[in-house]
Enzyme design. Sequence first.
Site, PDB file in Angstrom:
ATOM      1  N   CYS A 145       0.999  -1.462  -0.119  1.00 27.55           N
ATOM      2  CA  CYS A 145       0.121   0.064   0.110  1.00 27.55           C
ATOM      3  C   CYS A 145       0.818   1.273  -0.122  1.00 27.55           C
ATOM      4  O   CYS A 145       2.215   1.368   0.482  1.00 27.55           O
ATOM      5  CB  CYS A 145      -0.993   0.012   1.321  1.00 27.55           C
ATOM      6  SG  CYS A 145      -0.211   0.060   2.783  1.00 27.55           S
ATOM      7  N   CYS A 148       2.488   2.440   3.665  1.00 23.58           N
ATOM      8  CA  CYS A 148       3.399   1.570   3.651  1.00 23.58           C
ATOM      9  C   CYS A 148       4.941   2.180   2.967  1.00 23.58           C
ATOM     10  O   CYS A 148       6.003   2.170   3.758  1.00 23.58           O
ATOM     11  CB  CYS A 148       3.420   0.143   3.693  1.00 23.58           C
ATOM     12  SG  CYS A 148       2.186  -0.656   4.885  1.00 23.58           S
ATOM     13  N   CYS A 172      14.618  -9.104  -1.495  1.00 24.93           N
ATOM     14  CA  CYS A 172      14.493  -8.719  -2.765  1.00 24.93           C
ATOM     15  C   CYS A 172      15.485  -7.643  -3.009  1.00 24.93           C
ATOM     16  O   CYS A 172      15.590  -6.513  -2.181  1.00 24.93           O
ATOM     17  CB  CYS A 172      13.111  -8.225  -2.999  1.00 24.93           C
ATOM     18  SG  CYS A 172      12.834  -7.187  -4.793  1.00 24.93           S
ATOM     19  N   CYS A 220      33.385  26.579  -2.284  1.00 26.99           N
ATOM     20  CA  CYS A 220      33.096  27.366  -3.305  1.00 26.99           C
ATOM     21  C   CYS A 220      31.736  26.704  -3.949  1.00 26.99           C
ATOM     22  O   CYS A 220      31.237  27.145  -4.853  1.00 26.99           O
ATOM     23  CB  CYS A 220      34.044  27.521  -4.410  1.00 26.99           C
ATOM     24  SG  CYS A 220      34.552  25.696  -4.839  1.00 26.99           S
ATOM     25  N   CYS A 296      76.206  17.776  38.406  1.00 27.09           N
ATOM     26  CA  CYS A 296      75.953  16.337  39.298  1.00 27.09           C
ATOM     27  C   CYS A 296      75.020  15.705  38.804  1.00 27.09           C
ATOM     28  O   CYS A 296      74.029  15.963  38.314  1.00 27.09           O
ATOM     29  CB  CYS A 296      75.579  17.000  40.780  1.00 27.09           C
ATOM     30  SG  CYS A 296      75.542  15.801  41.832  1.00 27.09           S
ATOM     31  N   CYS A 308      68.671   9.111  40.104  1.00 24.57           N
ATOM     32  CA  CYS A 308      70.105   9.351  39.428  1.00 24.57           C
ATOM     33  C   CYS A 308      69.837   9.611  37.873  1.00 24.57           C
ATOM     34  O   CYS A 308      69.086   9.099  37.101  1.00 24.57           O
ATOM     35  CB  CYS A 308      70.798   8.053  39.501  1.00 24.57           C
ATOM     36  SG  CYS A 308      72.337   7.521  38.698  1.00 24.57           S
TER      37      CYS A 308
END
Length: 627
Positions: A145, A148, A172, A220, A296, A308
């Site tokens: 229909c 739908c 389909c 553009c 150091c 260290c």
Amino acid sequence: MSDDDPGTETSDYEESVSEYCVDDEDDMFVPQSGNEVSHKVITRASLMAAQGEDLRKVAEMLGIKQQCARTLLIYHRWDVERLFGNLAEKGKEKLFVEAGLSLDTSSGPWITMRQPSSDYITCETCFEEVPLGMASTMDCGHSFCNDCWTQYFLVMIKEGQSRRIKCMQHNCNAICDEDVVRQLVFAMDRDAGERFERFLLESYIEDNSKVKWCPSAPHCGNAIRVEGDPYCEVECICGKQFCFNCAGEAHSPCSCLMWQLWDKKCKDESETVNWLTVHTKPCPKCHKPVEKNGGCNLVGCICGQAFCWLCGAATGRDHTWTSIEGHSCGRYKEDREKVAARAERDLKRYIHYHSRWQAHMDSLKLEAKQREVVQEKIAKLEASESLVKDYTWLTNGLQRLFRARKALSYSYAFAFFMFGNDLFRDDITPQENEILQNLFEDQQQQLEGTVERLSKAIETPFEFNVDDNQVAEIRLQVINFCTLTDTLCRKMYECIENELLGRLQLTTHHISKYSSRGVEKASEIVQDHETTASPCPIGCNASSQGSADNSQNAGTLIGIEKHKGAESGGTDQLANFHETAQKAGGSFHPASDSTSHRKRPRHNIDLNLPVEDGGAKDSDFGGSMIR
């Protein structure tokens, strides 16, 4: 680079200059070999003409409607040659089935493959019994229909599937007739119908591998169509130059991958990380980078943690001039030293290539200023008493200088990844890499020296003391340096294509072909008068039988706009639709009523009635392009 002392130049360079010297500016541009690539600009006004050209070609060849030709072309990404190739290889039946078309596409817009036994039909979606006039049957023979169908079409358009809307029937793969979609959707939601029209029109750009939007910002509204090699650089009529393959800025002789890596490397903080790796060490407690500013080896972080400097381990603060109490790290750790040495080497390489790339790019940024200076110089020379009045060689030399500088700048980005980088370590051995690097850098340095000499010749301030002999001498220098620059650029490109990238076996990199005239400017498509003046919409049949009787139902096609994301967006471009349509002299009267969208009754639309005069008339859904 200083040229004050001519005696400092090498004899090899003087020989190379004399080898390419010319006597006329007509030879400043070396002719191109091979076929020229054709670039076309597709504007809002010419989009329908560009699309209609391919639609007519396929429709006439296969004897089908243009809307069916569009379905075939969208499936083949608007590649006409590929479509015809598949036609010859697979045959018409298999070609149509794969694209979602019925073989019988020329007998009418709607085909009923099953004859109903009564004047009513049961919709297999809502299970309601409706009159035949309130149901629609697609080319595949499945009927539902109109209510739908309409809801299904609206959902598909909203979800971005409007270019190829498949039949509602399970399993389909047939494509719904766009005339049915158009009429049902316009009757319910005009905005959705306009989006459907626009997306069908823009599919020529979005789904076409030979067409891409111009990446200008602000946009553009134009697109570029390229026939031939996609690895090329093109200039839009808006002035934007870009790489057609990656849509980034023109970057030859870099490949697209190289440029993307280089651009990312310059923009992100990768080199900052390299510097931190070389000059700092992380605190073992708060992990913040700490720079050593004394002799150091016991270093203290601002968080209070002492560690260290040699090994990075946390320690106490008790120490002597020779050792840290309770800590010993005298064992050599090769991996850590290698990582630091590699980071330092990579940083120095990057600084070397980036500084030279940036220097030439900075010179290019002064292009507008240099052009103004040259124009002022030419104006003064033309107003002087000099017998020389033609100074096109000066402007041509300036253009050559800009193009050579751009190629030279990107050649440093190319060299960064080509040599000493891990990008091609599986293709080129270290011994080959060293030989190829020397070969490339010799040509690069020779080109750089010639570019600087050309720049000096162009910038010579001879307009203040005009002497015809001096002008003729400078003219000859500019022409000779232009020809030599063009030759060296071409040789560098050939070296990159054949000697460097041509050796790669595991990876493939392409660059744009070198052109003496620079980036090719795209030309506008010449519009056919019949195409632009005809009210035939994008869904008209191949055999146009429109008449003035149906002109009152003519629609107005919307000018294209670049859009991103799902097709559900883009309604902002339609805000001023009616106002623009009135200015363009068009009108739009879709089949609709004043029923509220909240609760929609069934529309008494009979799409399965017999069509007189051989098919639906084109002007039923016609339109004129807004300009």
